[in-house]
Write a protein that holds these residues in place. Sequence first.
Motif, PDB file in Angstrom:
ATOM      1  N   GLN A  36      22.820  55.010  48.170  1.00  0.00           N
ATOM      2  CA  GLN A  36      22.388  56.213  47.425  1.00  0.00           C
ATOM      3  C   GLN A  36      22.738  56.067  45.938  1.00  0.00           C
ATOM      4  OE1 GLN A  36      20.652  58.250  49.328  1.00  0.00           O
ATOM      5  NE2 GLN A  36      21.286  56.952  51.039  1.00  0.00           N
ATOM      6  N   GLY A  37      23.608  55.101  45.655  1.00  0.00           N
ATOM      7  CA  GLY A  37      24.071  54.934  44.271  1.00  0.00           C
ATOM      8  C   GLY A  37      23.253  53.914  43.510  1.00  0.00           C
ATOM      9  N   LYS A  38      23.861  53.359  42.472  1.00  0.00           N
ATOM     10  CA  LYS A  38      23.083  52.399  41.680  1.00  0.00           C
ATOM     11  C   LYS A  38      23.179  50.984  42.269  1.00  0.00           C
ATOM     12  CE  LYS A  38      26.293  51.655  37.755  1.00  0.00           C
ATOM     13  NZ  LYS A  38      26.873  50.407  38.126  1.00  0.00           N
ATOM     14  N   THR A  39      22.226  50.169  41.867  1.00  0.00           N
ATOM     15  CA  THR A  39      22.130  48.824  42.442  1.00  0.00           C
ATOM     16  C   THR A  39      23.268  47.922  41.962  1.00  0.00           C
ATOM     17  OG1 THR A  39      19.772  48.967  42.769  1.00  0.00           O
ATOM     18  CG2 THR A  39      20.652  46.762  42.475  1.00  0.00           C
ATOM     19  N   GLU A  40      23.796  47.144  42.901  1.00  0.00           N
ATOM     20  CA  GLU A  40      24.871  46.191  42.577  1.00  0.00           C
ATOM     21  C   GLU A  40      24.519  44.853  43.238  1.00  0.00           C
ATOM     22  OE1 GLU A  40      29.082  47.647  43.057  1.00  0.00           O
ATOM     23  OE2 GLU A  40      29.130  45.835  44.302  1.00  0.00           O
ATOM     24  N   ILE A  41      24.468  43.809  42.431  1.00  0.00           N
ATOM     25  CA  ILE A  41      24.104  42.492  42.972  1.00  0.00           C
ATOM     26  C   ILE A  41      25.220  41.493  42.704  1.00  0.00           C
ATOM     27  CG2 ILE A  41      22.391  40.636  42.970  1.00  0.00           C
ATOM     28  CD1 ILE A  41      20.337  42.610  41.970  1.00  0.00           C
ATOM     29  N   LEU A  44      26.437  34.119  42.922  1.00  0.00           N
ATOM     30  CA  LEU A  44      27.310  32.997  43.288  1.00  0.00           C
ATOM     31  C   LEU A  44      28.613  33.079  42.485  1.00  0.00           C
ATOM     32  CD1 LEU A  44      27.476  30.260  44.826  1.00  0.00           C
ATOM     33  CD2 LEU A  44      26.484  29.188  42.825  1.00  0.00           C
ATOM     34  N   GLY A  45      29.714  32.947  43.162  1.00  0.00           N
ATOM     35  CA  GLY A  45      31.010  33.012  42.472  1.00  0.00           C
ATOM     36  C   GLY A  45      31.554  34.440  42.416  1.00  0.00           C
ATOM     37  N   GLY A  46      30.763  35.410  42.918  1.00  0.00           N
ATOM     38  CA  GLY A  46      31.250  36.782  42.981  1.00  0.00           C
ATOM     39  C   GLY A  46      30.941  37.620  41.751  1.00  0.00           C
ATOM     40  N   GLU A  47      30.367  36.998  40.719  1.00  0.00           N
ATOM     41  CA  GLU A  47      30.056  37.716  39.480  1.00  0.00           C
ATOM     42  C   GLU A  47      28.915  38.713  39.727  1.00  0.00           C
ATOM     43  OE1 GLU A  47      27.715  36.345  35.474  1.00  0.00           O
ATOM     44  OE2 GLU A  47      28.388  34.825  36.895  1.00  0.00           O
ATOM     45  N   LEU A  48      28.966  39.883  39.045  1.00  0.00           N
ATOM     46  CA  LEU A  48      27.902  40.878  39.244  1.00  0.00           C
ATOM     47  C   LEU A  48      26.749  40.629  38.271  1.00  0.00           C
ATOM     48  CD1 LEU A  48      29.826  44.257  39.790  1.00  0.00           C
ATOM     49  CD2 LEU A  48      28.883  42.696  41.501  1.00  0.00           C
ATOM     50  N   ASP A  49      25.509  40.839  38.752  1.00  0.00           N
ATOM     51  CA  ASP A  49      24.327  40.618  37.908  1.00  0.00           C
ATOM     52  C   ASP A  49      24.141  41.821  36.974  1.00  0.00           C
ATOM     53  OD1 ASP A  49      21.904  39.997  36.816  1.00  0.00           O
ATOM     54  OD2 ASP A  49      20.943  39.471  38.718  1.00  0.00           O
ATOM     55  N   LEU A  56      15.190  38.412  40.949  1.00  0.00           N
ATOM     56  CA  LEU A  56      13.997  38.199  41.784  1.00  0.00           C
ATOM     57  C   LEU A  56      14.108  38.854  43.152  1.00  0.00           C
ATOM     58  CD1 LEU A  56      13.100  34.464  41.011  1.00  0.00           C
ATOM     59  CD2 LEU A  56      11.780  36.507  40.388  1.00  0.00           C
ATOM     60  N   THR A  57      15.314  38.867  43.713  1.00  0.00           N
ATOM     61  CA  THR A  57      15.482  39.497  45.031  1.00  0.00           C
ATOM     62  C   THR A  57      15.290  41.015  44.907  1.00  0.00           C
ATOM     63  OG1 THR A  57      16.957  37.740  45.718  1.00  0.00           O
ATOM     64  CG2 THR A  57      17.078  39.764  46.988  1.00  0.00           C
ATOM     65  N   TYR A  58      15.867  41.594  43.859  1.00  0.00           N
ATOM     66  CA  TYR A  58      15.710  43.037  43.637  1.00  0.00           C
ATOM     67  C   TYR A  58      14.230  43.384  43.439  1.00  0.00           C
ATOM     68  CZ  TYR A  58      15.848  47.585  41.395  1.00  0.00           C
ATOM     69  OH  TYR A  58      15.613  48.901  41.090  1.00  0.00           O
ATOM     70  N   ILE A  77      23.313  44.146  47.067  1.00  0.00           N
ATOM     71  CA  ILE A  77      22.766  42.834  47.441  1.00  0.00           C
ATOM     72  C   ILE A  77      23.849  41.781  47.211  1.00  0.00           C
ATOM     73  CG2 ILE A  77      20.923  41.156  46.979  1.00  0.00           C
ATOM     74  CD1 ILE A  77      19.360  43.522  45.651  1.00  0.00           C
ATOM     75  N   ASP A  78      24.113  41.008  48.249  1.00  0.00           N
ATOM     76  CA  ASP A  78      25.118  39.945  48.125  1.00  0.00           C
ATOM     77  C   ASP A  78      24.410  38.594  48.208  1.00  0.00           C
ATOM     78  OD1 ASP A  78      27.123  38.086  48.361  1.00  0.00           O
ATOM     79  OD2 ASP A  78      28.376  39.326  49.658  1.00  0.00           O
ATOM     80  N   MET A  79      24.378  37.888  47.064  1.00  0.00           N
ATOM     81  CA  MET A  79      23.727  36.569  47.013  1.00  0.00           C
ATOM     82  C   MET A  79      24.763  35.504  46.701  1.00  0.00           C
ATOM     83  SD  MET A  79      20.583  37.695  44.545  1.00  0.00           S
ATOM     84  CE  MET A  79      19.645  36.263  44.969  1.00  0.00           C
TER      85      MET A  79
END
Length: 296
Positions: A36-41, A44-49, A56-58, A77-79
Amino acid sequence: MIRVRIPATSANMGAGFDTLGMALKLYNEITIEETQGKTEIKLLGGELDKNYKENLTYISITKVYDFFNRKYDGFKIDMSETNIPLSRGLGSSAACIVGGIVGANALIGGSMTYMDMLKIATDIEGHPDNVAPALLGGIVTSINDDGNIIYSKVNVKSHFKYAVMVPNFKVSTALSREVLPDSYLREAVVFNISRCAMLISILNNGEDEKLRYVLQDKIHQPYRKKLINNVDEIFLKAKEYGALGEFISGSGSTLIAVLKEEDKNFIASMKLYLNTLKDKWKIIEVESDNQGAVII
Ligand code: HSE
């Protein structure tokens, strides 16, 4: 929450520029959750986009929601689990796109056909030859018929292994498309049509000894070789060490040598040779994947 596993892909396979591609047993996994909140991606390495709207996935997920006229707030989204090297011609962007589409369709409980999925994926990627095998697995031929992607999975009788040689330098797809001519002589076109057609039939028939002839190409590889250091020497060595044929994977920089199933020595010999070159090359042996993207 949905977790998708997507294979790496190698497009073109010599003569099949923008047409042929195969899936490899080298995978990325993506987890998608609607929030319900804002997007978080997570990358690799755990860094947030920070630029998630360009991810591209979003983008692919939102296209699927739009397809079903479904509203959304955000996604988690966990990439962070990726094995496909980035920008090396192994379909890393196709994996992001196909992972987003397959994952979103499953999250919604949607009923998209492969054709629906491929249309969206190709609109985003620009060409179907990576996204089709990433979705379907195996070796796939694709035709773009006015935006609709008609595909056919090739029946492969022989069993091969692939030596995937990945250098430490990238070649951007945009640049490697810029170096191509806008038009070709009839001789080059016939050269490629004949090889591409025969590649399909020899894979069907298991005529492995003809593979070397049909992996040749005059449409893209001759122009792209200048972007990949030592490509001719590496191909010559691969032939000397018993490969059935070689090609540039996608738009490069990865090179692939096709090996007989029973080959035991190629990887070790080639590794020693690659270590003598000025760039760093990694070599891995992989088989083709026949499943494509799966929910795990
Ligand atoms: N067919 C595309 C090309 C693949 O060769 O430009 C890009 O990975």
